[in-house]
Design a protein around this motif. Structure first.
Motif, PDB file in Angstrom:
ATOM      1  N   UNK A   1      -1.923   5.006  -4.800  1.00  0.00           N
ATOM      2  CA  UNK A   1      -1.545   5.315  -3.420  1.00  0.00           C
ATOM      3  C   UNK A   1      -0.779   4.129  -2.858  1.00  0.00           C
ATOM      4  N   UNK A   2       0.416   4.385  -2.339  1.00  0.00           N
ATOM      5  CA  UNK A   2       1.189   3.273  -1.785  1.00  0.00           C
ATOM      6  C   UNK A   2       0.761   3.030  -0.349  1.00  0.00           C
ATOM      7  N   UNK A   3       0.303   1.821  -0.094  1.00  0.00           N
ATOM      8  CA  UNK A   3      -0.127   1.461   1.251  1.00  0.00           C
ATOM      9  C   UNK A   3       0.833   0.392   1.761  1.00  0.00           C
ATOM     10  N   UNK A   4       1.138   0.386   3.057  1.00  0.00           N
ATOM     11  CA  UNK A   4       1.957  -0.713   3.570  1.00  0.00           C
ATOM     12  C   UNK A   4       1.193  -2.028   3.384  1.00  0.00           C
ATOM     13  N   UNK A   5       1.903  -3.097   3.064  1.00  0.00           N
ATOM     14  CA  UNK A   5       1.205  -4.360   2.832  1.00  0.00           C
ATOM     15  C   UNK A   5       0.775  -4.975   4.152  1.00  0.00           C
ATOM     16  N   UNK A   6      -0.186  -5.919   4.080  1.00  0.00           N
ATOM     17  CA  UNK A   6      -0.633  -6.590   5.307  1.00  0.00           C
ATOM     18  C   UNK A   6       0.503  -7.409   5.906  1.00  0.00           C
ATOM     19  N   UNK A   7       1.492  -7.759   5.077  1.00  0.00           N
ATOM     20  CA  UNK A   7       2.614  -8.569   5.580  1.00  0.00           C
ATOM     21  C   UNK A   7       3.507  -7.719   6.496  1.00  0.00           C
ATOM     22  N   UNK A   8       3.924  -6.546   5.998  1.00  0.00           N
ATOM     23  CA  UNK A   8       4.785  -5.697   6.827  1.00  0.00           C
ATOM     24  C   UNK A   8       4.021  -5.193   8.051  1.00  0.00           C
ATOM     25  N   UNK A   9       2.727  -4.980   7.876  1.00  0.00           N
ATOM     26  CA  UNK A   9       1.898  -4.534   9.005  1.00  0.00           C
ATOM     27  C   UNK A   9       1.862  -5.616  10.092  1.00  0.00           C
TER      28      UNK A   9
ATOM     29  N   UNK B   1       6.636   1.559   3.692  1.00  0.00           N
ATOM     30  CA  UNK B   1       6.493   2.044   2.309  1.00  0.00           C
ATOM     31  C   UNK B   1       7.836   2.296   1.618  1.00  0.00           C
ATOM     32  N   UNK B   2       8.926   1.921   2.285  1.00  0.00           N
ATOM     33  CA  UNK B   2      10.241   2.032   1.625  1.00  0.00           C
ATOM     34  C   UNK B   2      10.790   0.649   1.252  1.00  0.00           C
ATOM     35  N   UNK B   3       9.951  -0.396   1.406  1.00  0.00           N
ATOM     36  CA  UNK B   3      10.439  -1.765   1.160  1.00  0.00           C
ATOM     37  C   UNK B   3      10.245  -2.182  -0.294  1.00  0.00           C
TER      38      UNK B   3
END
Ligand code: PLP
Length: 380
Positions: A325-333, A343-345
């Motif tokens: 499952x692709x989750x946004x990272x804590x960095x982009x968050x 999730x497109x990075x």
């Protein structure tokens, strides 16, 4: 069967070992990689090699050799500093690598997270407030450069603010080493972390650098190696390889920074010219010369990584992928990017073997994928 990867654009994950490093490691192993604590001749020879490497790694970052404690990884060095610095309160930036963030959140008696701007730069005013409102002896841990976006942090400002409040400062310089100039003494940090495999050395070797050995307590107990700060027989061959990689990095850093920044700029401008609404994360912040975190509107990064892999290009998703499952990272968050965009990075990280032809091939593959998947979706 997948096409063998011809183009490696994932140097922030591991910078492949340099031939000079492989030769030095192999030579050391062939000689038996004798225990450097042994007092006989071969032992003394191994000790000499370890101490030579210590000087080479210290020289890369403007530290003294006796400030270095070799460890089994950058992760271990981060754990050691956070748990062994004698400070019960730890302030960490929201974009730290998990080796810092998770350790601080799990092990510190009290841990607070310093927010970052939309470009991923640490909020100095927030840091000042956090230190002013609580006088508990504190460690501030802010990375020199981010592994996903390449954002550089204002470390000397962090140090000025933290030291004015009596706090100690650690910087995880794992991604910065060899890519920008680092000056441990002039930055005036109390602790720094490096990792060999990010500069073309072997995996499984790191270093914790401390202003004074008195500031650290050991995490791994046993024999008296590394002045009693990290027990366990030294990884002689790995340390020797780290030293060789550090020597090469020091000699090449300035030239490589200019060369790679030009390749990165070409890559970003070629994509933006065709797809103006794609984003380069942290574009307006000071960044590492080799790192570019790019969104491809409407196309998930797991799809992109697989498509590039089939085209023989190795890149990484800018977000953590767990259990399929692709989750946004804590960095982009932390940077305030919406989940759909996060999730497109995809992260492109260049290094020693990167060439203009690789950039051209990547740009072509990126635009083909965009035209096949993203463009049609946006039009729909
Ligand atoms: N810190 C940063 C910023 C990193 O990017 C990494 C590795 O990705 C580490 C620490 C961990 O280093 P190691 O792989 O040597 O444990």
């Amino acid at each position: 069967m997948a096409t063998p990867t011809a183009i490696y654009l994932d140097y922030n994950a591991t910078a492949p070992a340099r031939p000079e490093v492989i030769d030095a490691v192999a030579a050391c192993l062939r000689m038996g990689a004798i225990n450097p604590s042994s007092v006989h001749g071969p032992g003394r020879e191994a000790r000499k090699r370890v101490e030579r490497a210590r000087e080479q790694v210290a020289a890369l970052v403007g530290a003294d050799a006796d400030q270095l404690v070799f460890t089994g990884s950058g992760t271990e060095a981060n754990n050691m500093i956070i748990t062994g610095c004698g400070r019960s309160r730890v302030l960490v930036s929201a974009v730290e690598h998990a080796a810092v963030l998770r350790t601080a959140l799990t092990k510190a008696v009290d841990c607070d997270v310093i927010p970052v701007s939309h470009d991923g730069v640490v909020d100095l005013a927030a840091l000042e407030d956090m230190l002013s409102e609580d006088e508990t002896p504190t460690l501030v841990s802010v990375m020199a450069a981010n592994n996903e976006t390449g954002t550089l942090q204002p470390i000397t400002d962090v140090v000025r603010i933290a030291h004015a409040h009596g706090a100690l400062v650690h910087t995880d310089a794992v991604q910065a080493a060899g890519k920008i100039e680092i000056d441990f003494a002039n930055w005036d940090v109390d602790f720094m972390t490096l990792s060999a495999h990010k500069i073309g050395g072997p995996q499984g070797v790191g270093v914790a650098i401390c202003r004074s050995r008195e500031l650290l307590r050991p995490m791994v107990l046993g024999g008296g190696q590394e002045h009693g700060l990290r027990a366990g027989t030294e990884n002689v061959a790995g340390i020797v390889g780290f030293g060789v990689a550090a020597g090469l990095a020091q000699a090449e850093q300035a030239g490589e920074a200019t060369r790679l920044a030009a390749l990165r700029d070409d890559l970003e401008s070629a994509l933006k010219a065709e797809v103006p609404h794609m984003k380069v994360l942290s574009e307006n912040a000071p960044r590492l010369p080799n790192t570019s975190c790019l969104t491809m509107p409407g196309v998930r990064n797991d799809t992109q990584v697989m498509a590039f892999d089939l085209a023989g290009i190795a890149v990484s998703a800018g977000s953590a992928c767990s259990a399929g499952k692709v989750e946004p990272s804590h960095v982009t968050e932390a940077m305030g990017l919406g989940d759909d965009e996060a999730v497109t990075a995809v992260r492109i990280s260049l290094g020693e073997g990167s060439k203009g032809t690789h950039i051209n091939t990547f740009v072509k593959a990126w635009l083909e994928l965009w035209n096949r998947k993203g463009n049609s979706r946006s039009a729909a």
